[in-house]
Design a protein around this motif. Structure first.
Motif, mmCIF file in Angstrom:
data_model
loop_
_atom_site.group_PDB
_atom_site.id
_atom_site.type_symbol
_atom_site.label_atom_id
_atom_site.label_comp_id
_atom_site.label_asym_id
_atom_site.label_seq_id
_atom_site.Cartn_x
_atom_site.Cartn_y
_atom_site.Cartn_z
ATOM 1 N N CYS A 44 0.865 -1.299 0.018
ATOM 2 C CA CYS A 44 0.066 0.002 -0.032
ATOM 3 C C CYS A 44 0.818 1.442 0.040
ATOM 4 C CB CYS A 44 -1.004 0.188 1.266
ATOM 5 S SG CYS A 44 -0.044 0.074 2.588
ATOM 6 N N GLY A 45 2.139 1.085 0.342
ATOM 7 C CA GLY A 45 2.836 2.437 0.348
ATOM 8 C C GLY A 45 2.412 3.549 0.937
ATOM 9 N N ASP A 46 2.398 4.634 0.511
ATOM 10 C CA ASP A 46 1.948 5.886 1.056
ATOM 11 C C ASP A 46 0.530 6.123 0.992
ATOM 12 O OD1 ASP A 46 1.537 6.683 -1.755
ATOM 13 O OD2 ASP A 46 2.673 8.427 -1.641
ATOM 14 N N GLY A 47 -0.286 4.899 0.597
ATOM 15 C CA GLY A 47 -1.697 5.235 0.563
ATOM 16 C C GLY A 47 -2.449 5.255 -0.458
ATOM 17 N N PRO A 49 -4.143 3.843 -3.915
ATOM 18 C CA PRO A 49 -5.303 4.352 -3.707
ATOM 19 C C PRO A 49 -6.033 4.068 -2.569
ATOM 20 C CG PRO A 49 -5.689 2.391 -5.074
ATOM 21 C CD PRO A 49 -4.117 2.546 -4.758
ATOM 22 N N LEU A 50 -5.232 3.334 -1.555
ATOM 23 C CA LEU A 50 -5.987 2.864 -0.379
ATOM 24 C C LEU A 50 -6.577 3.900 0.465
ATOM 25 C CD1 LEU A 50 -6.198 0.680 2.072
ATOM 26 C CD2 LEU A 50 -4.149 1.611 2.826
ATOM 27 N N LEU A 51 -6.138 4.930 0.521
ATOM 28 C CA LEU A 51 -6.981 6.222 1.465
ATOM 29 C C LEU A 51 -8.010 6.575 0.903
ATOM 30 C CD1 LEU A 51 -3.717 7.868 3.061
ATOM 31 C CD2 LEU A 51 -5.132 6.063 3.930
ATOM 32 N N GLU A 52 -8.043 6.851 -0.255
ATOM 33 C CA GLU A 52 -9.251 7.372 -1.042
ATOM 34 C C GLU A 52 -10.414 6.449 -1.032
ATOM 35 O OE1 GLU A 52 -12.047 9.545 -2.945
ATOM 36 O OE2 GLU A 52 -10.143 10.357 -1.861
ATOM 37 N N LEU A 53 -10.224 5.320 -0.891
ATOM 38 C CA LEU A 53 -11.129 4.141 -0.949
ATOM 39 C C LEU A 53 -11.759 4.274 0.332
ATOM 40 C CD1 LEU A 53 -9.309 1.517 -3.027
ATOM 41 C CD2 LEU A 53 -11.488 2.707 -3.673
ATOM 42 N N VAL A 54 -10.850 4.255 1.528
ATOM 43 C CA VAL A 54 -11.316 4.173 2.940
ATOM 44 C C VAL A 54 -12.163 5.486 3.290
ATOM 45 C CG1 VAL A 54 -10.563 4.410 5.291
ATOM 46 C CG2 VAL A 54 -9.461 2.813 3.639
ATOM 47 N N ARG A 55 -11.616 6.688 2.592
ATOM 48 C CA ARG A 55 -12.469 7.732 2.627
ATOM 49 C C ARG A 55 -13.863 7.566 2.224
ATOM 50 N NH1 ARG A 55 -14.131 12.104 0.323
ATOM 51 N NH2 ARG A 55 -13.585 11.440 -1.633
ATOM 52 N N ARG A 56 -13.773 7.036 1.323
ATOM 53 C CA ARG A 56 -15.332 6.553 0.570
ATOM 54 C C ARG A 56 -16.060 5.492 1.375
ATOM 55 N NH1 ARG A 56 -14.174 6.301 -6.122
ATOM 56 N NH2 ARG A 56 -13.064 8.085 -6.143
ATOM 57 N N GLY A 57 -15.645 5.178 2.512
ATOM 58 C CA GLY A 57 -16.373 4.213 3.340
ATOM 59 C C GLY A 57 -16.150 2.679 3.026
ATOM 60 N N LEU A 58 -15.315 2.284 2.094
ATOM 61 C CA LEU A 58 -14.887 0.915 2.110
ATOM 62 C C LEU A 58 -14.088 0.497 3.217
ATOM 63 C CD1 LEU A 58 -14.302 1.186 -1.696
ATOM 64 C CD2 LEU A 58 -16.153 0.174 -0.510
ATOM 65 N N ASP A 59 -14.136 -0.939 3.500
ATOM 66 C CA ASP A 59 -13.588 -1.752 4.412
ATOM 67 C C ASP A 59 -12.142 -2.026 4.179
ATOM 68 O OD1 ASP A 59 -12.720 -2.648 6.817
ATOM 69 O OD2 ASP A 59 -14.383 -4.156 6.830
ATOM 70 N N CYS A 73 2.057 6.775 5.144
ATOM 71 C CA CYS A 73 0.652 6.363 4.750
ATOM 72 C C CYS A 73 -0.170 7.088 5.981
ATOM 73 C CB CYS A 73 0.494 4.814 4.691
ATOM 74 S SG CYS A 73 -1.356 4.449 3.998
ATOM 75 N N ARG A 74 0.213 6.782 7.354
ATOM 76 C CA ARG A 74 -0.508 7.126 8.489
ATOM 77 C C ARG A 74 -0.548 8.717 8.551
ATOM 78 N NH1 ARG A 74 2.780 3.018 10.225
ATOM 79 N NH2 ARG A 74 1.319 1.247 11.465
ATOM 80 N N ILE A 75 0.520 9.475 7.992
ATOM 81 C CA ILE A 75 0.574 10.874 8.043
ATOM 82 C C ILE A 75 -0.385 11.371 7.033
ATOM 83 C CG2 ILE A 75 1.905 13.036 7.134
ATOM 84 C CD1 ILE A 75 4.475 11.384 8.447
ATOM 85 N N ASN A 76 -0.301 10.682 5.765
ATOM 86 C CA ASN A 76 -1.354 11.093 4.721
ATOM 87 C C ASN A 76 -2.949 10.862 5.264
ATOM 88 O OD1 ASN A 76 0.790 12.030 3.218
ATOM 89 N ND2 ASN A 76 0.797 10.083 1.907
ATOM 90 N N ALA A 77 -3.033 9.628 6.107
ATOM 91 C CA ALA A 77 -4.444 9.319 6.428
ATOM 92 C C ALA A 77 -4.809 10.473 7.507
ATOM 93 C CB ALA A 77 -4.293 7.987 7.143
ATOM 94 N N ALA A 78 -4.069 10.957 8.319
ATOM 95 C CA ALA A 78 -4.476 11.769 9.205
ATOM 96 C C ALA A 78 -4.625 13.172 8.296
ATOM 97 C CB ALA A 78 -3.201 12.298 10.127
ATOM 98 N N ALA A 79 -3.924 13.406 7.624
ATOM 99 C CA ALA A 79 -4.252 14.796 6.484
ATOM 100 C C ALA A 79 -5.636 14.590 5.882
ATOM 101 C CB ALA A 79 -3.420 14.983 5.779
ATOM 102 N N LEU A 80 -6.465 13.620 5.619
ATOM 103 C CA LEU A 80 -7.410 13.236 5.086
ATOM 104 C C LEU A 80 -8.576 13.145 6.209
ATOM 105 C CD1 LEU A 80 -6.485 10.774 2.107
ATOM 106 C CD2 LEU A 80 -7.223 13.219 1.884
ATOM 107 N N GLY A 81 -8.027 12.804 7.199
ATOM 108 C CA GLY A 81 -9.079 12.534 8.500
ATOM 109 C C GLY A 81 -9.836 11.114 8.439
ATOM 110 N N VAL A 82 -8.911 10.164 7.791
ATOM 111 C CA VAL A 82 -9.268 8.875 7.778
ATOM 112 C C VAL A 82 -8.607 7.897 8.778
ATOM 113 C CG1 VAL A 82 -10.364 8.998 5.504
ATOM 114 C CG2 VAL A 82 -8.092 8.075 5.798
ATOM 115 N N ASP A 83 -9.079 6.866 9.172
ATOM 116 C CA ASP A 83 -8.582 5.833 10.138
ATOM 117 C C ASP A 83 -8.478 4.664 9.174
ATOM 118 O OD1 ASP A 83 -8.534 7.352 12.768
ATOM 119 O OD2 ASP A 83 -10.841 6.789 12.740
#
Length: 130
Positions: A44-47, A49-59, A73-83
């Motif tokens: 998944c690297g820096d996230g 397309p993972l983070l965008e998919l999580v942002r859209r509500g996918l598990d 990836c964690r930093i990018n997730a925090a910037a997007l507000g996704v867990d």
């Protein structure tokens, strides 16, 4: 140098600027819609397309062999507000499962090239979740 150890330090800092491809999340969302959730992105690297998919509500969880890339990836997730749940494992050593079943597993990047021998790729291939 072991291929799994390449993505550290300055390489991580330069990765987003220098990567040769960006990954549209739409095909992965369609794949998950057909195959089911939860899902796992290998490498998944820096996230993306993972983070965008999580942002859209996918598990979806992410797996990568680089601690530094997972931290990015964690930093990018925090910037997007996704867990997001991330696993630090080499793909060839992973059972590729959460609670025994993950119907959707994919790899957006060419990380499969990091499996340098048939012996290394065998556990992932044998799992039937390639």
């Amino acid at each position: 140098m072991d291929a799994a150890d390449f993505y550290t330090g300055i390489v991580v800092d330069a990765y987003a600027k220098l990567k040769s491809a960006h990954f549209d999340p739409a095909p992965y969302a369609e794949f998950i819609a057909v195959t089911g959730q939860p899902a796992l992105e290998i490498g998944c690297g820096d996230g993306e397309p993972l983070l965008e998919l999580v942002r859209r509500g996918l598990d979806i969880d992410g797996l990568d062999s680089s601690r530094d890339m997972l931290e990015r990836c964690r930093i990018n997730a925090a910037a997007l507000g996704v867990d997001v749940t991330l696993y630090h494992q080499r793909m060839e050593q992973s059972c590729l499962c959460r609670d025994g079943i993950v119907p959707s597993i994919w790899q957006a990047r060419r990380s499969i090239c990091c499996l340098t021998t048939r012996r290394l790729s065998a556990p992932s291939v044998r799992s039937g979740n390639t």
